[in-house]
Design an enzyme around this catalytic site. Structure first.
Site, PDB file in Angstrom:
ATOM      1  N   LYS A  43      45.959  54.295  94.162  1.00 61.95           N
ATOM      2  CA  LYS A  43      45.195  55.394  94.765  1.00 61.95           C
ATOM      3  C   LYS A  43      43.743  55.345  94.335  1.00 61.95           C
ATOM      4  CE  LYS A  43      48.009  59.317  96.153  1.00 61.95           C
ATOM      5  NZ  LYS A  43      48.301  60.710  95.848  1.00 61.95           N
ATOM      6  N   ARG A  92      55.644  75.197  97.882  1.00 66.04           N
ATOM      7  CA  ARG A  92      54.800  76.272  98.422  1.00 66.04           C
ATOM      8  C   ARG A  92      55.349  76.816  99.723  1.00 66.04           C
ATOM      9  NH1 ARG A  92      49.937  72.175  98.324  1.00 66.04           N
ATOM     10  NH2 ARG A  92      51.752  71.023  99.026  1.00 66.04           N
TER      11      ARG A  92
HETATM   12  O1  PNS Z   1      51.024  65.718  92.978  1.00 67.41           O
HETATM   13  P1  PNS Z   1      51.824  64.756  93.802  1.00 67.41           P
HETATM   14  O2  PNS Z   1      50.939  63.649  94.326  1.00 67.41           O
HETATM   15  O3  PNS Z   1      52.615  65.427  94.885  1.00 67.41           O
HETATM   16  O4  PNS Z   1      52.876  64.083  92.786  1.00 67.41           O
HETATM   17  C1  PNS Z   1      53.788  63.110  93.233  1.00 67.41           C
HETATM   18  C2  PNS Z   1      54.463  62.423  92.045  1.00 67.41           C
HETATM   19  C3  PNS Z   1      53.440  61.889  91.067  1.00 67.41           C
HETATM   20  C4  PNS Z   1      55.351  63.419  91.330  1.00 67.41           C
HETATM   21  C5  PNS Z   1      55.340  61.281  92.621  1.00 67.41           C
HETATM   22  O5  PNS Z   1      54.572  60.482  93.458  1.00 67.41           O
HETATM   23  C6  PNS Z   1      55.951  60.416  91.527  1.00 67.41           C
HETATM   24  O6  PNS Z   1      56.875  60.832  90.856  1.00 67.41           O
HETATM   25  N1  PNS Z   1      55.400  59.188  91.350  1.00 67.41           N
HETATM   26  C7  PNS Z   1      55.775  58.285  90.296  1.00 67.41           C
HETATM   27  C8  PNS Z   1      56.522  57.091  90.859  1.00 67.41           C
HETATM   28  C9  PNS Z   1      57.971  57.460  91.137  1.00 67.41           C
HETATM   29  O7  PNS Z   1      58.697  57.879  90.263  1.00 67.41           O
HETATM   30  N2  PNS Z   1      58.382  57.270  92.410  1.00 67.41           N
HETATM   31  C10 PNS Z   1      59.702  57.575  92.877  1.00 67.41           C
HETATM   32  C11 PNS Z   1      59.819  59.020  93.271  1.00 67.41           C
HETATM   33  S1  PNS Z   1      61.447  59.387  93.891  1.00 67.41           S
END
Ligand code: PNS
Length: 188
Positions: A43, A92
């Site tokens: 990102k 939300r």
């Molecule tokens: O604030 P966000 O962007 O909605 O957070 C999303 C987040 C960071 C919680 C999610 O993308 C995540 O857990 N990423 C880490 C990689 C991971 O574990 N991916 C599999 C998710 S099932």
């Protein structure tokens, strides 16, 4: 007695009043809450991880049982590594539900011992998101009631730098093209 250690993972780019509301609620039901910022090399964030960490640390300084950390890779692996048993996520509106449910069920598949707990922020934050805050700030709108003052300040600083850069670049472009036309004139 069993102590519940939870993580609240997210991008927090930037952290908003909605995040803070959820942190406050989480701090009341968990013994320990770790706000975990994802370090995502794919990102291109507005704020660096270090900046987001500083903002969240300042925002949560008043909560004894809340700390801030960063992680890379799978959320479940991070949770396991720090011996957390619970993942906190905010919902939300119904529109969040599908994505959050998918993520919670996938995390459960990956690590059945981890539980995801959903909490709802105050209604007044139900339309608030980091993406909209970024967009409003970038387009010059007021973000004052959407983020804590220290985040608003950081956003203003970022936008000032961006505007100066844009203007400087435009000026440089103009000077450059004027220079070119002048030298063209000289030639003719
Ligand atoms: O604030 P966000 O962007 O909605 O957070 C999303 C987040 C960071 C919680 C999610 O993308 C995540 O857990 N990423 C880490 C990689 C991971 O574990 N991916 C599999 C998710 S099932």
């Amino acid at each position: 007695m069993k102590r519940i250690k939870a993580i609240y993972p997210g991008s927090f780019d930037p952290p908003t009043n909605g995040h803070l509301d959820l942190i406050e609620r989480g701090s009341k039901i968990f013994d320990e809450l770790i706000v975990a910022i994802l370090r995502n090399p794919e990102k291109d964030p507005l704020f660096s991880v270090a900046d987001r960490r500083k903002m969240l640390e300042a925002m949560t300084a008043g909560f004894d049982n809340v700390s801030v950390d960063t992680f890379e890779g799978l959320t479940v692996d991070y949770a396991l590594r720090i011996e957390a048993t619970t993942i906190l996520r905010g919902i939300r509106a119904i529109s969040d539900y599908e994505y959050e449910l998918q993520m919670a069920l996938m995390n459960r598949k990956l690590q059945p011992g981890l539980e995801t707990v959903f909490m709802m922020p105050a209604e007044k934050y139900s339309y608030l998101s980091s993406r909209l805050v970024r967009e409003i700030a970038q387009l010059g709108g007021s973000i004052d009631c959407l983020v804590p003052e220290l985040v608003a300040q950081k956003l203003r600083e970022k936008m000032d730098v961006a505007h100066k850069f844009e203007n400087g670049e435009q000026l440089a472009d103009k000077t450059h093209s004027e220079g070119k036309s002048k030298s063209r004139k000289k030639k003719s």
